[in-house]
Design a protein around this motif. Structure first.
Motif, PDB file in Angstrom:
ATOM      1  N   SER A 147       0.826  -1.211   0.000  1.00  0.00           N
ATOM      2  CA  SER A 147       0.000   0.000   0.000  1.00  0.00           C
ATOM      3  C   SER A 147       0.855   1.254   0.000  1.00  0.00           C
ATOM      4  O   SER A 147       1.913   1.292   0.628  1.00  0.00           O
ATOM      5  CB  SER A 147      -0.887   0.007   1.248  1.00  0.00           C
ATOM      6  N   LEU A 148       0.359   2.271  -0.700  1.00  0.00           N
ATOM      7  CA  LEU A 148       1.021   3.585  -0.660  1.00  0.00           C
ATOM      8  C   LEU A 148       0.353   4.493   0.380  1.00  0.00           C
ATOM      9  O   LEU A 148       0.848   5.578   0.667  1.00  0.00           O
ATOM     10  CB  LEU A 148       0.972   4.259  -2.037  1.00  0.00           C
ATOM     11  N   THR A 149      -0.778   4.058   0.924  1.00  0.00           N
ATOM     12  CA  THR A 149      -1.478   4.862   1.939  1.00  0.00           C
ATOM     13  C   THR A 149      -0.612   4.923   3.201  1.00  0.00           C
ATOM     14  O   THR A 149      -0.295   3.873   3.781  1.00  0.00           O
ATOM     15  CB  THR A 149      -2.851   4.210   2.279  1.00  0.00           C
ATOM     16  N   PRO A 150      -0.221   6.139   3.624  1.00  0.00           N
ATOM     17  CA  PRO A 150       0.741   6.249   4.727  1.00  0.00           C
ATOM     18  C   PRO A 150       0.370   5.457   5.981  1.00  0.00           C
ATOM     19  O   PRO A 150       1.224   4.825   6.570  1.00  0.00           O
ATOM     20  CB  PRO A 150       0.772   7.749   5.007  1.00  0.00           C
ATOM     21  N   GLU A 151      -0.911   5.441   6.381  1.00  0.00           N
ATOM     22  CA  GLU A 151      -1.277   4.779   7.650  1.00  0.00           C
ATOM     23  C   GLU A 151      -1.594   3.291   7.486  1.00  0.00           C
ATOM     24  O   GLU A 151      -1.937   2.633   8.452  1.00  0.00           O
ATOM     25  CB  GLU A 151      -2.508   5.456   8.280  1.00  0.00           C
ATOM     26  N   HIS A 152      -1.497   2.769   6.275  1.00  0.00           N
ATOM     27  CA  HIS A 152      -1.930   1.381   6.038  1.00  0.00           C
ATOM     28  C   HIS A 152      -0.932   0.380   6.611  1.00  0.00           C
ATOM     29  O   HIS A 152       0.282   0.595   6.524  1.00  0.00           O
ATOM     30  CB  HIS A 152      -2.085   1.159   4.522  1.00  0.00           C
ATOM     31  N   PRO A 153      -1.426  -0.740   7.224  1.00  0.00           N
ATOM     32  CA  PRO A 153      -0.492  -1.736   7.786  1.00  0.00           C
ATOM     33  C   PRO A 153       0.469  -2.335   6.743  1.00  0.00           C
ATOM     34  O   PRO A 153       1.575  -2.760   7.099  1.00  0.00           O
ATOM     35  CB  PRO A 153      -1.404  -2.831   8.358  1.00  0.00           C
ATOM     36  N   ASP A 154       0.078  -2.352   5.475  1.00  0.00           N
ATOM     37  CA  ASP A 154       0.959  -2.907   4.428  1.00  0.00           C
ATOM     38  C   ASP A 154       1.715  -1.808   3.674  1.00  0.00           C
ATOM     39  O   ASP A 154       2.160  -2.020   2.536  1.00  0.00           O
ATOM     40  CB  ASP A 154       0.142  -3.729   3.425  1.00  0.00           C
ATOM     41  N   HIS A 155       1.853  -0.632   4.311  1.00  0.00           N
ATOM     42  CA  HIS A 155       2.531   0.500   3.644  1.00  0.00           C
ATOM     43  C   HIS A 155       3.969   0.145   3.269  1.00  0.00           C
ATOM     44  O   HIS A 155       4.679  -0.482   4.039  1.00  0.00           O
ATOM     45  CB  HIS A 155       2.541   1.716   4.585  1.00  0.00           C
ATOM     46  N   ILE A 156       4.379   0.542   2.053  1.00  0.00           N
ATOM     47  CA  ILE A 156       5.761   0.279   1.619  1.00  0.00           C
ATOM     48  C   ILE A 156       6.520   1.609   1.476  1.00  0.00           C
ATOM     49  O   ILE A 156       5.909   2.667   1.308  1.00  0.00           O
ATOM     50  CB  ILE A 156       5.809  -0.504   0.278  1.00  0.00           C
ATOM     51  N   SER A 157       7.836   1.531   1.495  1.00  0.00           N
ATOM     52  CA  SER A 157       8.672   2.739   1.406  1.00  0.00           C
ATOM     53  C   SER A 157       8.670   3.280  -0.019  1.00  0.00           C
ATOM     54  O   SER A 157       8.322   2.560  -0.967  1.00  0.00           O
ATOM     55  CB  SER A 157      10.113   2.405   1.801  1.00  0.00           C
ATOM     56  N   GLU A 158       9.111   4.539  -0.167  1.00  0.00           N
ATOM     57  CA  GLU A 158       9.222   5.168  -1.488  1.00  0.00           C
ATOM     58  C   GLU A 158      10.170   4.351  -2.388  1.00  0.00           C
ATOM     59  O   GLU A 158       9.881   4.145  -3.568  1.00  0.00           O
ATOM     60  CB  GLU A 158       9.746   6.605  -1.298  1.00  0.00           C
ATOM     61  N   GLU A 159      11.269   3.840  -1.818  1.00  0.00           N
ATOM     62  CA  GLU A 159      12.234   3.052  -2.618  1.00  0.00           C
ATOM     63  C   GLU A 159      11.585   1.761  -3.109  1.00  0.00           C
ATOM     64  O   GLU A 159      11.751   1.368  -4.265  1.00  0.00           O
ATOM     65  CB  GLU A 159      13.495   2.676  -1.816  1.00  0.00           C
ATOM     66  N   ALA A 160      10.845   1.102  -2.215  1.00  0.00           N
ATOM     67  CA  ALA A 160      10.195  -0.153  -2.601  1.00  0.00           C
ATOM     68  C   ALA A 160       9.168   0.125  -3.697  1.00  0.00           C
ATOM     69  O   ALA A 160       9.032  -0.659  -4.653  1.00  0.00           O
ATOM     70  CB  ALA A 160       9.519  -0.795  -1.391  1.00  0.00           C
ATOM     71  N   TYR A 161       8.461   1.256  -3.588  1.00  0.00           N
ATOM     72  CA  TYR A 161       7.471   1.625  -4.615  1.00  0.00           C
ATOM     73  C   TYR A 161       8.161   1.849  -5.958  1.00  0.00           C
ATOM     74  O   TYR A 161       7.731   1.311  -6.987  1.00  0.00           O
ATOM     75  CB  TYR A 161       6.703   2.883  -4.169  1.00  0.00           C
ATOM     76  N   GLN A 162       9.262   2.618  -5.946  1.00  0.00           N
ATOM     77  CA  GLN A 162       9.970   2.904  -7.209  1.00  0.00           C
ATOM     78  C   GLN A 162      10.485   1.621  -7.862  1.00  0.00           C
ATOM     79  O   GLN A 162      10.464   1.488  -9.078  1.00  0.00           O
ATOM     80  CB  GLN A 162      11.141   3.882  -6.982  1.00  0.00           C
ATOM     81  N   GLN A 163      10.926   0.679  -7.040  1.00  0.00           N
ATOM     82  CA  GLN A 163      11.410  -0.594  -7.585  1.00  0.00           C
ATOM     83  C   GLN A 163      10.262  -1.356  -8.261  1.00  0.00           C
ATOM     84  O   GLN A 163      10.441  -1.921  -9.345  1.00  0.00           O
ATOM     85  CB  GLN A 163      12.048  -1.450  -6.472  1.00  0.00           C
ATOM     86  N   LEU A 164       9.084  -1.324  -7.651  1.00  0.00           N
ATOM     87  CA  LEU A 164       7.921  -2.005  -8.253  1.00  0.00           C
ATOM     88  C   LEU A 164       7.534  -1.350  -9.582  1.00  0.00           C
ATOM     89  O   LEU A 164       7.106  -2.027 -10.514  1.00  0.00           O
ATOM     90  CB  LEU A 164       6.725  -1.989  -7.292  1.00  0.00           C
ATOM     91  N   VAL A 165       7.699  -0.027  -9.680  1.00  0.00           N
ATOM     92  CA  VAL A 165       7.410   0.660 -10.951  1.00  0.00           C
ATOM     93  C   VAL A 165       8.410   0.186 -12.008  1.00  0.00           C
ATOM     94  O   VAL A 165       8.026  -0.169 -13.128  1.00  0.00           O
ATOM     95  CB  VAL A 165       7.468   2.205 -10.795  1.00  0.00           C
ATOM     96  N   LYS A 166       9.691   0.136 -11.626  1.00  0.00           N
ATOM     97  CA  LYS A 166      10.747  -0.319 -12.563  1.00  0.00           C
ATOM     98  C   LYS A 166      10.482  -1.746 -13.027  1.00  0.00           C
ATOM     99  O   LYS A 166      10.745  -2.099 -14.173  1.00  0.00           O
ATOM    100  CB  LYS A 166      12.111  -0.291 -11.860  1.00  0.00           C
ATOM    101  N   ASP A 167       9.962  -2.563 -12.129  1.00  0.00           N
ATOM    102  CA  ASP A 167       9.693  -3.974 -12.452  1.00  0.00           C
ATOM    103  C   ASP A 167       8.384  -4.156 -13.236  1.00  0.00           C
ATOM    104  O   ASP A 167       7.944  -5.288 -13.431  1.00  0.00           O
ATOM    105  CB  ASP A 167       9.631  -4.817 -11.165  1.00  0.00           C
ATOM    106  N   HIS A 168       7.743  -3.052 -13.631  1.00  0.00           N
ATOM    107  CA  HIS A 168       6.483  -3.070 -14.387  1.00  0.00           C
ATOM    108  C   HIS A 168       5.338  -3.677 -13.584  1.00  0.00           C
ATOM    109  O   HIS A 168       4.376  -4.206 -14.141  1.00  0.00           O
ATOM    110  CB  HIS A 168       6.630  -3.839 -15.717  1.00  0.00           C
ATOM    111  N   ILE A 169       5.463  -3.623 -12.257  1.00  0.00           N
ATOM    112  CA  ILE A 169       4.428  -4.225 -11.414  1.00  0.00           C
ATOM    113  C   ILE A 169       3.459  -3.161 -10.896  1.00  0.00           C
ATOM    114  O   ILE A 169       2.256  -3.355 -10.879  1.00  0.00           O
ATOM    115  CB  ILE A 169       5.093  -5.015 -10.259  1.00  0.00           C
ATOM    116  N   MET A 170       3.998  -1.997 -10.511  1.00  0.00           N
ATOM    117  CA  MET A 170       3.162  -0.941  -9.924  1.00  0.00           C
ATOM    118  C   MET A 170       3.029   0.216 -10.912  1.00  0.00           C
ATOM    119  O   MET A 170       3.890   0.398 -11.769  1.00  0.00           O
ATOM    120  CB  MET A 170       3.816  -0.496  -8.617  1.00  0.00           C
ATOM    121  N   PHE A 171       1.946   0.968 -10.823  1.00  0.00           N
ATOM    122  CA  PHE A 171       1.743   2.104 -11.725  1.00  0.00           C
ATOM    123  C   PHE A 171       2.487   3.354 -11.257  1.00  0.00           C
ATOM    124  O   PHE A 171       2.818   3.481 -10.090  1.00  0.00           O
ATOM    125  CB  PHE A 171       0.260   2.402 -11.931  1.00  0.00           C
ATOM    126  N   LYS A 172       2.709   4.249 -12.232  1.00  0.00           N
ATOM    127  CA  LYS A 172       3.448   5.489 -11.971  1.00  0.00           C
ATOM    128  C   LYS A 172       2.578   6.461 -11.157  1.00  0.00           C
ATOM    129  O   LYS A 172       1.361   6.331 -11.135  1.00  0.00           O
ATOM    130  CB  LYS A 172       3.822   6.169 -13.301  1.00  0.00           C
TER     131      LYS A 172
END
Ligand code: ADP
Ligand code: CIR
Length: 346
Positions: A147-172
């Motif tokens: 999750s990108l929602t700051p308070e969410h229990p499954d929240h991930i870091s900005e770096e982890a998010y950027q890596q998922l974008v690079k891997d074509h898994i997460m949207f921009k």
């Protein structure tokens, strides 16, 4: 949008309907270079504003104004399907390619993304987490939510998010898209945004992009049926979960935010090297060759991104509406066959 916005029709509407229709058109009003220029804001908008949307849909999808859409994933009898039913790119002499099929889906019980409040976005994400708990327990689809929602229990870091974008898994980050921003679709970023990813990373659900959900299967291989069949099975699992019924229009099939995706909401693509057709470093020639084949060319980071090294392009059938899901995946196969001939000739 501007071409089909009829003042006489608009003037017959109530004040509330006038406001609602203008909101659908806001993205095009703000962005004069829009190709489409409007988005639906509520699941019922295509039917509520049919005199407007039927014209927009007919023009864009090249169908008649009274066209009706039928959904059908059954491949049998589809023109162009090989006799054994196997859409195997290896039979065309191609190596393993990155294959992906995605569908847009919206939940019937929420406003579409352009009209959601921040609370709606967070609540939809919460509702989806119930579905993810069910998927996690299934061997074929088990995985985790990011999750990108700051308070969410499954929240991930900005770096982890950027890596998922690079891997074509997460949207921009959608805020960078002026069309989505004007439509209100990118609002409240990053609240209610995230993605569910299976252990093998081949099954993914985006939450909170242009549609409530973008559900997709992806894998490197040659048999298109593999991603198509896996996606269909997963969709049935999600749709069967209580309270998650998808928004459907009686005449238009699957409801999506953008009229370009209406009907199937499906895009089936492969990443394929076209070194000869892109020898000048651009996709101009590839686009010229693909247009009459009914294929669209995108960059390898998605829409509005550059082509990749070695002239790798994202190729997908352009049609989404008044075509069945089975016809789209078959059109990818038959289109690639013709495109390969053009590439070899070039
Ligand atoms: P959409 O396909 O949902 O309309 P985009 O064109 O922006 O949206 O693509 C979304 C993401 O999916 C991008 O990261 C893009 O690189 C990735 N993608 C699309 N097709 C493929 C494919 N065949 N293989 C791998 N990644 C893909
Ligand atoms: C436009 O009108 O050009 C933008 N609103 C984007 C239209 C393409 N649709 C899409 O990417 N789903």
């Amino acid at each position: 949008m501007a071409k089909h916005f009829d003042a006489d029709y608009y003037n017959t509407l109530s004040d509330d309907d006038k406001k609602a229709l203008i909101k659908c058109c806001q993205s095009g009003i703000d962005n004069g270079d829009s190709g489409m220029g409007c988005y639906a804001m509520q699941p019922a908008d295509y039917d509520r504003f049919k005199p407007f949307f039927s014209k927009v849909l007919a023009d864009y999808h090249k169908v008649s104004e009274d066209a009706k859409h039928t959904n059908n994933w059954d491949l049998s009898g589809v023109e162009g399907l090989p006799a054994d039913g196997c859409l195997d790119l290896a039979a065309l002499g191609l190596p393993a390619l990155s294959m992906r099929v995605r569908v847009g889906r919206n939940l019937a019980d929420f406003p579409l993304p352009g009209a959601m409040t921040k609370d709606d976005r967070v609540n939809l994400e919460k509702k989806m987490c119930e579905a993810f708990d069910k998927l996690k327990a299934m061997p074929e689809y088990g995985g985790g939510y990011n999750s990108l929602t700051p308070e969410h229990p499954d929240h991930i870091s900005e770096e982890a998010y950027q890596q998922l974008v690079k891997d074509h898994i997460m949207f921009k980050d959608m805020a960078a898209d002026p069309y989505l921003a004007s439509a209100g679709i990118a609002a409240d970023w990053p609240y209610g945004r995230g993605c569910y990813v299976s252990e093998d990373r081949g099954f993914i659900i985006w939450v909170g992009e242009e549609d409530h959900l973008r559900i997709m299967c992806m894998r490197k291989g040659t048999v298109l049926n593999e991603v198509f069949d896996r996606l269909k099975t997963a969709l049935d699992v999600v749709n069967d979960i209580e309270g998650l019924s998808f928004a459907m229009s009686p005449d238009y099939g699957v409801v999506t935010s953008c009229p370009t995706n209406l009907g199937t909401g499906m895009r089936a693509s492969v990443h394929i090297g076209l070194p000869n057709l892109t020898a000048d470093g651009t996709d101009a020639k590839a686009k010229e060759v693909c247009r009459p084949l009914g294929l669209s060319v995108r960059g390898i980071g998605g829409e509005h991104t550059p082509i990749g090294e070695g002239g790798v392009c994202d190729i997908s059938p352009s049609a989404r509406f008044c075509i069945t899901e089975a016809q789209i995946i078959t059109a990818l196969y038959t289109g690639i066959k013709l495109l390969k001939e053009e590439e070899d000739k070039a």
